[in-house]
Design a protein around this motif. Structure first.
Motif, PDB file in Angstrom:
ATOM      1  N   VAL A  32      35.687  52.872  35.605  1.00 27.03           N
ATOM      2  CA  VAL A  32      36.822  52.424  36.405  1.00 27.03           C
ATOM      3  C   VAL A  32      37.978  52.176  35.446  1.00 27.03           C
ATOM      4  CG1 VAL A  32      37.697  50.601  37.915  1.00 27.03           C
ATOM      5  CG2 VAL A  32      35.343  51.434  38.177  1.00 27.03           C
ATOM      6  N   ALA A  33      39.109  52.787  35.715  1.00 24.15           N
ATOM      7  CA  ALA A  33      40.277  52.681  34.842  1.00 24.15           C
ATOM      8  C   ALA A  33      40.650  51.222  34.601  1.00 24.15           C
ATOM      9  CB  ALA A  33      41.464  53.414  35.459  1.00 24.15           C
ATOM     10  N   GLY A  34      40.843  50.878  33.338  1.00 26.77           N
ATOM     11  CA  GLY A  34      41.266  49.541  32.962  1.00 26.77           C
ATOM     12  C   GLY A  34      40.164  48.496  32.965  1.00 26.77           C
ATOM     13  N   SER A  35      38.961  48.895  33.296  1.00 26.95           N
ATOM     14  CA  SER A  35      37.872  47.915  33.375  1.00 26.95           C
ATOM     15  C   SER A  35      37.101  47.861  32.060  1.00 26.95           C
ATOM     16  CB  SER A  35      36.906  48.279  34.502  1.00 26.95           C
ATOM     17  OG  SER A  35      36.109  49.389  34.125  1.00 26.95           O
ATOM     18  N   GLU A  36      36.330  46.818  31.937  1.00 30.56           N
ATOM     19  CA  GLU A  36      35.364  46.706  30.855  1.00 30.56           C
ATOM     20  C   GLU A  36      33.998  46.602  31.502  1.00 30.56           C
ATOM     21  OE1 GLU A  36      36.175  43.669  28.002  1.00 30.56           O
ATOM     22  OE2 GLU A  36      38.290  44.205  27.883  1.00 30.56           O
ATOM     23  N   GLY A  37      33.214  47.653  31.408  1.00 27.44           N
ATOM     24  CA  GLY A  37      31.855  47.607  31.894  1.00 27.44           C
ATOM     25  C   GLY A  37      31.631  48.008  33.335  1.00 27.44           C
ATOM     26  N   ALA A  38      32.633  48.582  34.002  1.00 24.93           N
ATOM     27  CA  ALA A  38      32.466  48.985  35.399  1.00 24.93           C
ATOM     28  C   ALA A  38      32.534  50.506  35.520  1.00 24.93           C
ATOM     29  CB  ALA A  38      33.538  48.351  36.279  1.00 24.93           C
ATOM     30  N   GLY A  39      31.456  51.082  36.035  1.00 25.27           N
ATOM     31  CA  GLY A  39      31.409  52.511  36.285  1.00 25.27           C
ATOM     32  C   GLY A  39      31.574  52.795  37.762  1.00 25.27           C
ATOM     33  N   LYS A  40      31.861  54.051  38.077  1.00 22.22           N
ATOM     34  CA  LYS A  40      32.040  54.439  39.474  1.00 22.22           C
ATOM     35  C   LYS A  40      31.379  55.785  39.710  1.00 22.22           C
ATOM     36  CE  LYS A  40      35.301  54.944  43.205  1.00 22.22           C
ATOM     37  NZ  LYS A  40      36.689  54.876  43.642  1.00 22.22           N
ATOM     38  N   LEU A  41      30.640  55.859  40.781  1.00 25.71           N
ATOM     39  CA  LEU A  41      30.073  57.128  41.236  1.00 25.71           C
ATOM     40  C   LEU A  41      31.055  57.675  42.260  1.00 25.71           C
ATOM     41  CD1 LEU A  41      27.497  58.839  40.899  1.00 25.71           C
ATOM     42  CD2 LEU A  41      26.625  57.700  42.925  1.00 25.71           C
ATOM     43  N   HIS A  42      31.712  58.789  41.928  1.00 21.41           N
ATOM     44  CA  HIS A  42      32.731  59.354  42.808  1.00 21.41           C
ATOM     45  C   HIS A  42      32.130  60.193  43.930  1.00 21.41           C
ATOM     46  CE1 HIS A  42      35.881  58.072  40.084  1.00 21.41           C
ATOM     47  NE2 HIS A  42      35.330  58.736  39.087  1.00 21.41           N
ATOM     48  N   VAL A  56      27.865  49.563  38.590  1.00 19.86           N
ATOM     49  CA  VAL A  56      28.442  50.779  39.154  1.00 19.86           C
ATOM     50  C   VAL A  56      28.856  50.488  40.591  1.00 19.86           C
ATOM     51  CG1 VAL A  56      26.239  51.740  39.929  1.00 19.86           C
ATOM     52  CG2 VAL A  56      28.125  53.277  39.466  1.00 19.86           C
ATOM     53  N   ILE A  57      29.955  51.103  41.005  1.00 22.18           N
ATOM     54  CA  ILE A  57      30.384  50.998  42.393  1.00 22.18           C
ATOM     55  C   ILE A  57      30.466  52.403  42.983  1.00 22.18           C
ATOM     56  CG2 ILE A  57      31.657  48.840  42.097  1.00 22.18           C
ATOM     57  CD1 ILE A  57      34.245  50.527  42.112  1.00 22.18           C
ATOM     58  N   ALA A  58      30.346  52.461  44.279  1.00 17.95           N
ATOM     59  CA  ALA A  58      30.518  53.712  45.018  1.00 17.95           C
ATOM     60  C   ALA A  58      31.190  53.362  46.336  1.00 17.95           C
ATOM     61  CB  ALA A  58      29.164  54.380  45.272  1.00 17.95           C
ATOM     62  N   GLU A  59      32.122  54.189  46.739  1.00 18.35           N
ATOM     63  CA  GLU A  59      32.789  54.006  48.018  1.00 18.35           C
ATOM     64  C   GLU A  59      32.394  55.163  48.915  1.00 18.35           C
ATOM     65  OE1 GLU A  59      36.961  53.854  47.165  1.00 18.35           O
ATOM     66  OE2 GLU A  59      36.818  51.918  46.162  1.00 18.35           O
ATOM     67  N   MET A  60      32.116  54.856  50.176  1.00 23.13           N
ATOM     68  CA  MET A  60      31.731  55.912  51.099  1.00 23.13           C
ATOM     69  C   MET A  60      32.085  55.517  52.524  1.00 23.13           C
ATOM     70  SD  MET A  60      27.612  55.330  50.814  1.00 23.13           S
ATOM     71  CE  MET A  60      27.231  56.943  51.300  1.00 23.13           C
ATOM     72  N   ALA A  61      32.269  56.524  53.334  1.00 26.52           N
ATOM     73  CA  ALA A  61      32.536  56.287  54.743  1.00 26.52           C
ATOM     74  C   ALA A  61      31.274  55.765  55.408  1.00 26.52           C
ATOM     75  CB  ALA A  61      32.992  57.580  55.422  1.00 26.52           C
ATOM     76  N   ARG A  77      32.829  51.748  53.183  1.00 23.26           N
ATOM     77  CA  ARG A  77      31.795  50.892  52.602  1.00 23.26           C
ATOM     78  C   ARG A  77      31.954  50.908  51.089  1.00 23.26           C
ATOM     79  NH1 ARG A  77      26.224  52.881  53.805  1.00 23.26           N
ATOM     80  NH2 ARG A  77      25.677  50.807  53.120  1.00 23.26           N
ATOM     81  N   ILE A  78      31.924  49.747  50.485  1.00 24.55           N
ATOM     82  CA  ILE A  78      31.982  49.635  49.034  1.00 24.55           C
ATOM     83  C   ILE A  78      30.628  49.119  48.583  1.00 24.55           C
ATOM     84  CG2 ILE A  78      33.137  48.586  47.059  1.00 24.55           C
ATOM     85  CD1 ILE A  78      35.609  48.286  48.992  1.00 24.55           C
ATOM     86  N   MET A  79      29.936  49.958  47.823  1.00 26.96           N
ATOM     87  CA  MET A  79      28.597  49.618  47.346  1.00 26.96           C
ATOM     88  C   MET A  79      28.687  49.265  45.867  1.00 26.96           C
ATOM     89  SD  MET A  79      26.413  52.467  49.391  1.00 26.96           S
ATOM     90  CE  MET A  79      24.840  51.636  49.188  1.00 26.96           C
ATOM     91  N   ARG A  80      27.857  48.337  45.454  1.00 20.50           N
ATOM     92  CA  ARG A  80      27.884  47.864  44.069  1.00 20.50           C
ATOM     93  C   ARG A  80      26.461  47.541  43.627  1.00 20.50           C
ATOM     94  NH1 ARG A  80      27.435  42.980  41.619  1.00 20.50           N
ATOM     95  NH2 ARG A  80      28.690  42.599  39.805  1.00 20.50           N
ATOM     96  N   GLY A  81      26.220  47.752  42.356  1.00 26.47           N
ATOM     97  CA  GLY A  81      24.934  47.360  41.829  1.00 26.47           C
ATOM     98  C   GLY A  81      24.854  47.497  40.330  1.00 26.47           C
ATOM     99  N   SER A  82      23.927  46.786  39.785  1.00 24.82           N
ATOM    100  CA  SER A  82      23.520  46.993  38.411  1.00 24.82           C
ATOM    101  C   SER A  82      22.313  47.904  38.501  1.00 24.82           C
ATOM    102  CB  SER A  82      23.139  45.678  37.749  1.00 24.82           C
ATOM    103  OG  SER A  82      24.253  44.808  37.764  1.00 24.82           O
ATOM    104  N   TRP A  83      22.014  48.618  37.491  1.00 23.97           N
ATOM    105  CA  TRP A  83      20.918  49.566  37.598  1.00 23.97           C
ATOM    106  C   TRP A  83      20.264  49.761  36.257  1.00 23.97           C
ATOM    107  CZ3 TRP A  83      25.817  50.907  36.747  1.00 23.97           C
ATOM    108  CH2 TRP A  83      26.056  51.755  35.664  1.00 23.97           C
ATOM    109  N   ARG A  84      19.139  50.390  36.356  1.00 23.63           N
ATOM    110  CA  ARG A  84      18.436  50.899  35.167  1.00 23.63           C
ATOM    111  C   ARG A  84      18.233  52.370  35.417  1.00 23.63           C
ATOM    112  NH1 ARG A  84      13.576  47.742  33.022  1.00 23.63           N
ATOM    113  NH2 ARG A  84      12.809  49.748  33.635  1.00 23.63           N
ATOM    114  N   ALA A  85      18.523  53.199  34.453  1.00 25.38           N
ATOM    115  CA  ALA A  85      18.455  54.647  34.630  1.00 25.38           C
ATOM    116  C   ALA A  85      17.038  55.144  34.884  1.00 25.38           C
ATOM    117  CB  ALA A  85      19.035  55.355  33.406  1.00 25.38           C
ATOM    118  N   ASP A  86      16.021  54.363  34.558  1.00 25.34           N
ATOM    119  CA  ASP A  86      14.650  54.842  34.732  1.00 25.34           C
ATOM    120  C   ASP A  86      14.045  54.488  36.090  1.00 25.34           C
ATOM    121  OD1 ASP A  86      14.416  52.131  34.321  1.00 25.34           O
ATOM    122  OD2 ASP A  86      12.812  52.283  32.847  1.00 25.34           O
ATOM    123  N   LYS A  87      14.831  53.996  37.015  1.00 25.70           N
ATOM    124  CA  LYS A  87      14.319  53.652  38.358  1.00 25.70           C
ATOM    125  C   LYS A  87      13.842  54.873  39.070  1.00 25.70           C
ATOM    126  CE  LYS A  87      16.507  49.425  39.638  1.00 25.70           C
ATOM    127  NZ  LYS A  87      17.302  48.750  40.590  1.00 25.70           N
TER     128      LYS A  87
END
Length: 164
Positions: free
Chosen positions: A72-82, A115-120, A154-164
């Motif tokens: 996410v532009a300007g953030s520290e530690g926030a990713g986004k799934l587009h 990570v955040i994701a936005e979806m209809a 809908r704005i979805m958010r979560g912390s994750w582990r890549a091995d889930k």
């Protein structure tokens, strides 16, 4: 009977533009989310920074899926799934899960903590919502009537582990 050819993941590049656009058109045929998905793909095709990257899934030399993601532009530690798109012929074979796992691993490698994701809020996105839930994303916020009357963002958010 021979085993199916494995699905190979690699970074999206400009040479994938036509195939990626065709894949997206076939995977996201209609709905309020299609314009945002198209814009995310174009950003990933032309992006050079950490805000917009892409990974494609190939099988038998054809693109069968893609994911666009970034920080996410300007953030520290926030990713986004587009966006996540899987060809209709490749669904229910773990392609979306592989792509999300790879994108989340890349985000984690650049120190994203969430990570955040936005979806209809669209019934056609139920499978995508379920996929994101597998990676720990949950609805955090909602913007009513964003796309149309009765069609929320809908704005979805979560912390994750890549091995889930």
């Amino acid at each position: 009977m021979p085993a199916p050819e494995p699905i190979a993941l690699r970074p999206l590049d400009a040479g994938d533009a036509a195939a990626a656009r065709a894949l997206l058109a076939g995977a996201w045929n209609g709905g309020p989310h299609r314009d945002a998905a198209r814009d995310a793909l174009e950003m990933a095709l032309t992006g050079t920074g950490e805000e917009s990257r892409g990974i494609v899934a190939e099988q038998h030399g054809a693109l069968v899926g893609l994911v666009a993601y970034g920080m996410v532009a300007g953030s520290e530690g926030a990713g986004k799934l587009h966006l996540v798109a899987v060809a209709p012929s490749a669904r229910r074979r773990g392609v979306g899960r592989l792509l999300c796992g790879a994108a989340f691993a890349q985000l984690e490698s650049v120190r994203a903590r969430l990570v955040i994701a936005e979806m209809a809020d669209d019934p056609r996105l139920a499978a995508a919502s379920a996929l994101l839930a597998q990676f720990g994303l949950r609805e955090e916020a909602r913007v009513p009537d964003f796309y149309a009357d009765g069609r929320a963002l809908r704005i979805m958010r979560g912390s994750w582990r890549a091995d889930k």
